[in-house]
Design a protein around this motif. Structure first.
Motif, PDB file in Angstrom:
ATOM      1  N   THR A  80      -7.160  -1.309  10.826  1.00 55.17           N
ATOM      2  CA  THR A  80      -6.063  -0.447  11.572  1.00 55.17           C
ATOM      3  C   THR A  80      -4.713  -0.346  10.825  1.00 55.17           C
ATOM      4  O   THR A  80      -4.325   0.594  10.563  1.00 55.17           O
ATOM      5  N   SER A  81      -4.431  -1.714  10.317  1.00 58.92           N
ATOM      6  CA  SER A  81      -3.215  -1.868   9.605  1.00 58.92           C
ATOM      7  C   SER A  81      -3.190  -1.235   8.289  1.00 58.92           C
ATOM      8  O   SER A  81      -2.367  -0.488   7.980  1.00 58.92           O
ATOM      9  N   PHE A  82      -4.365  -1.332   7.519  1.00 56.99           N
ATOM     10  CA  PHE A  82      -4.345  -0.693   6.330  1.00 56.99           C
ATOM     11  C   PHE A  82      -4.334   0.685   6.456  1.00 56.99           C
ATOM     12  O   PHE A  82      -3.508   1.501   5.452  1.00 56.99           O
ATOM     13  N   GLY A 130      -9.436   3.115   2.110  1.00 54.29           N
ATOM     14  CA  GLY A 130     -10.847   2.236   1.846  1.00 54.29           C
ATOM     15  C   GLY A 130     -10.615   0.762   1.420  1.00 54.29           C
ATOM     16  O   GLY A 130      -9.595   0.500   0.859  1.00 54.29           O
ATOM     17  N   LEU A 131     -11.688   0.088   1.304  1.00 62.05           N
ATOM     18  CA  LEU A 131     -11.894  -1.161   0.864  1.00 62.05           C
ATOM     19  C   LEU A 131     -13.055  -1.422   0.274  1.00 62.05           C
ATOM     20  O   LEU A 131     -14.153  -1.156   0.361  1.00 62.05           O
ATOM     21  N   VAL A 132     -12.931  -2.125  -1.143  1.00 57.12           N
ATOM     22  CA  VAL A 132     -14.201  -2.871  -1.880  1.00 57.12           C
ATOM     23  C   VAL A 132     -13.778  -4.304  -2.077  1.00 57.12           C
ATOM     24  O   VAL A 132     -12.684  -4.700  -2.238  1.00 57.12           O
ATOM     25  N   LEU A 170       0.836  -1.262   0.138  1.00 56.08           N
ATOM     26  CA  LEU A 170       0.032  -0.037   0.126  1.00 56.08           C
ATOM     27  C   LEU A 170       0.718   1.349   0.103  1.00 56.08           C
ATOM     28  O   LEU A 170       1.878   1.215   0.680  1.00 56.08           O
ATOM     29  N   ARG A 171       0.294   2.282  -0.665  1.00 53.22           N
ATOM     30  CA  ARG A 171       0.924   3.510  -0.666  1.00 53.22           C
ATOM     31  C   ARG A 171      -0.377   4.448  -0.190  1.00 53.22           C
ATOM     32  O   ARG A 171      -1.559   4.206  -0.337  1.00 53.22           O
ATOM     33  N   GLU A 172       0.089   5.707   0.250  1.00 55.97           N
ATOM     34  CA  GLU A 172      -0.707   6.602   0.720  1.00 55.97           C
ATOM     35  C   GLU A 172      -2.086   6.951  -0.234  1.00 55.97           C
ATOM     36  O   GLU A 172      -1.707   7.239  -1.417  1.00 55.97           O
ATOM     37  N   GLY A 173      -3.135   6.657   0.165  1.00 54.34           N
ATOM     38  CA  GLY A 173      -4.186   6.959  -0.787  1.00 54.34           C
ATOM     39  C   GLY A 173      -4.744   5.873  -1.453  1.00 54.34           C
ATOM     40  O   GLY A 173      -5.514   5.991  -2.377  1.00 54.34           O
TER      41      GLY A 173
END
Lengths: 227, 227, 227, 227, 227, 227
Positions: free
Chosen positions: F102-104, F111-113, F77-80
């Protein structure tokens, strides 16, 4: 609003000749001949492949889990009638089985369309009694609460009046208002005649693109061919 | 709460004579003979029309997408058993196919009821191995997580204990607790005897309204006939 | 994002020999041979029991309630092709029937996979034209809005490129990317060879527990036998 | 098989201290603490966001479209009880509303879990009376057919005995057998303690990959990183 | 059979006083006051909790994926009207959004009941424009095929005539035929008055068993209490 | 065919400025600006009203009931970024909860889809961590079988490549291919500008019939006004 506790005796059935004529065409053809209208929802399925029916409707309004009114309806049947049973709530219990089918057949019914569940499907299939239902379930019902017979009903999303023509085959169920039956039968006949020649040309390899003259409208709509 | 990681070996199967007797009746009749009880949910369907089974249950608790326990269950089978497989979560993957059916049949099983998916339905149909499942899917499963064999399970909404009688036909699946099997078989026999004479009367045109003496209660409930 | 308004003419079909080989195996076997991948969602069902198809895909992107692009696709067919029709929205209307089947067959198609509805299923069954669809409905469609032919599509949850191999049977539908077809055919052949001997051993009563050497891993996982 | 027509008065409720302890944990935690077991099916949803309940079960077996037994159950309630209502068939009618909630609350109930429909959800939300149901429907019910109170039931796919602990929150509903309540409460407490430190580490940017030592098993399973 | 291509201008709206009175009662109360009749199917849900509407119906018959007729309907609106939109096929696309809501409100509409999908639910919620729909979907629609305005329709399983009273709240949607509105309003008022005193007695701890005198009929039906 | 066991590290994210611009528009607007394309199926719903997300996709291919790959994805992951998780089979188990959120978040995710289930929705709502999922379930998952990270996936019926822009709001979720992001952002901006003036005119009472010049095409299509 549904009328509860009523049995209408003298109903006006669709013209017998028109009913006979409509019986010659499939559900898809009749639906097209009515301007793409009159179909019941496609969750109604025949209990055996190849089941077919066509006739004037004796309508029944059932209470969920209660098949009392089917017995009441039996007395109102004439030779060739189709019982069309709606239900005041969504329900999949087995409202109809072999004994009722025996009774219905003895009283003249040529089939059943029911927006609820049925059972004894092995026996009904052996009898070749055509039934279109939303569910198959062994769960039994009671005989405790009144509904109605031969009132207007909404069955599988479609309004049906007693005497309307109901036609069912592997593609589903369609309803033709009694007053329109002769006109729809004519339109269906014209459609069928028209299809025979089309079938031949397509079988010979002609493309629908050419037969229906679609190339120009497709090009106008912007269709592009690429390699 | 499900017990995980257990195989119970010595189970008490329902009385063989009662099982044989129950096999003579359809699911609807047995369900009625039990006071309208014991039916599994109607989403369980036979994989081919006409599939039928009856026998004591060897129960299996599966993990979703994992058919390891079906192999474990094979060893616990006796001639005439029906495998009843529940799953700890809703899942439609293909947990069972031709190879397992070959093994089950070789070990004595007379059919499978599974609250999950199966595959190889063409081959299973050719073998006439009766299966009632919630789904058909080619998707394969792993053999990685323990479940149990011969523990109490909830299959398609109904509690089943090992040894209970399981009966399936085109109308669905019903479970008779082992202890009640003889009594239910008797009640079903009585019900069947009773139906034969009713069938005859209805076939002769007598109305259910009269045969069941419904006219008076209908009138009391307020049914009105109009013309 | 779907490309709209495009017909790609020159598509690269999967190797014919690989297609022929894959046609020998069932959907479940091919799916396993691809590492449990490539299955379409199990809501696609054959319109008659025993329907089977295998061939390179001519893909179609339909608009809901509109079958214009199926006519456009007919012109792109070669002997042995399977039409794979996706739809830009969930829709169960009858986009395909007897006339189109006649045309498709005349132009070489060996079947249809459609993530939408079809009609004339009685006639299609009589023709033995294999169709896998998400719904059966007599409801007709219009010819008014462009889609595409031979663009990449998502059909029943699975990405399909024109020329990929599509295989359907009673267990569902699986897609093999064109480039992988020879390798998957080989893997499937190996799997089949392997199954024949297993079938024999299981039929003779050997347990999967022993044949697959499961007893040790089951014990390690903690399985306990109780009496 | 369901026992019909029985009201059991003296039931053994789970240990009050264990019930109180379990009320501190969410459904997901308790489900994990039971070895991933005991969950009702996820179609049960709270009628308002944030609804929560925990207490010993007073079980009810309803007939579909009939709420008579809920009135019978009211008399069996003690302070803190949760009513758990199963139904002998799938049904979404509104079996419960504001008046019954008023009665249940006056008699001590802290909530309702019902595998059927409810109504008056605006009023129930204003009362903050927690309800988990399968449907919301204004459709009324009758009081005509017996069910039972405090017999073992299957509710939303899970077996429940009277006195078992039932816990509900936004994630669903879980059932803890009365005898296991103290042990499960302890396991849940341990799990919670463990989670607090994990949360802190993850919030600080540590990866689950490192915290759970997943890198080695992932590599062993064959995971490949590519650029 | 649906009439296509018709806009009826002069419709007879239900008596304004009766409409105002019915607006005071919830859907469940009105449904009971009509003899448990008139409910639309419970899949229609408000797009935000607490949405409420009541008014005479301007009916619309939509084609699936086409919202042309909603624009036609806007011109027929009077202050206080509710738009009731049926669809000739099952469809969940977003036929209605913020712009149409702005137009409808400017022309007097107090809400929408639609047997199809809507979009812009964030904006509609901010506007507090009450909508009851079967789906939420961003998918846009075209303006290409005629339907009708102010013809009789079947919406979510219930027949609606233009001018009928439509009432919606968290429990669903109910339809009162225009001619019956005053009588139903009266019956609802009586029911409400009656409920107030019941609520008080139940809140004080009186049991429904006693208040409704159920003990005797329960005993007669065979209910047994055991310890 | 899904690639299994791969983590792609260096992915090309959509242009940051285009992502920021797209975040200003709703899902419906972006979908229209792409020519009515790119929508995920509408069964994906936000876990709380008002949830919104926009960012480049880090894609995950999950195995059903297994959330191992979500931990693997956290490292990429990167910011955004938005995590877009597809699943190799239909599954509603709770693959994601508070600890992973919390980790994400700590690693930059906005967010998550997920085309599967999630849990801890109370906690996730309190954190205002936007999640769009197909189900809510407390049922836990294992970490046992490989999937992939940053491979092309099909999520809720739509093909997604790593780096594509994903936008979610109350109306659903839409995907913009990375290469098209700037062009779509521009088209959306134009659309929005255009809507503002329309909104004003409609609010002032002007009819869509006139503003969109529909009267003539409606008349041509045959619309008839009757009194």
């Amino acid at each position: 609003m549904n009328e509860i506790g009523i049995v209408k005796r003298g109903i006006a059935r669709a013209d017998a000749q028109a009913v006979a004529a409509l019986g010659e065409y499939g559900v898809a053809t009749v639906h097209e001949a009515m301007g793409r209208s009159g179909l019941m929802k496609s969750y109604l399925r025949p209990i055996y492949a190849g089941a077919k029916l066509c006739g004037p409707a004796v309508t029944v309004l059932l209470q969920p889990g209660d098949n009392w009114m089917l017995h009441v309806a039996a007395e109102q049947l004439r030779e060739g009638d189709i019982v069309v049973a709606a239900c005041t709530a969504d329900n999949g219990d087995g409202h109809f089985g072999e004994l009722l089918a025996t009774s219905f057949r003895a009283r003249g019914a040529h089939g059943l369309v029911i927006d609820a569940g049925v059972r004894d499907v092995g026996e009904l299939t052996a009898m070749r009694f055509p039934v279109f239902s939303r569910a198959i379930s062994a769960r039994g019902t009671v005989k405790a609460t009144l509904g109605s017979v031969n009132v207007p009903v909404v069955c599988a999303g479609t309004a049906v009046n007693p005497g309307d023509v109901v036609i069912g085959d592997d593609d589903g169920v369609v309803v033709v208002p009694a007053a329109l039956a002769p006109k729809v039968a004519q339109a269906a006949a014209a459609r069928m005649a028209n299809e025979a020649s089309k079938r031949e040309r397509l079988a010979a390899g002609e493309l629908g693109l050419d037969m229906y003259a679609m190339r120009e409208p497709l090009a106008k709509a912007g269709l592009r061919y690429v390699d």
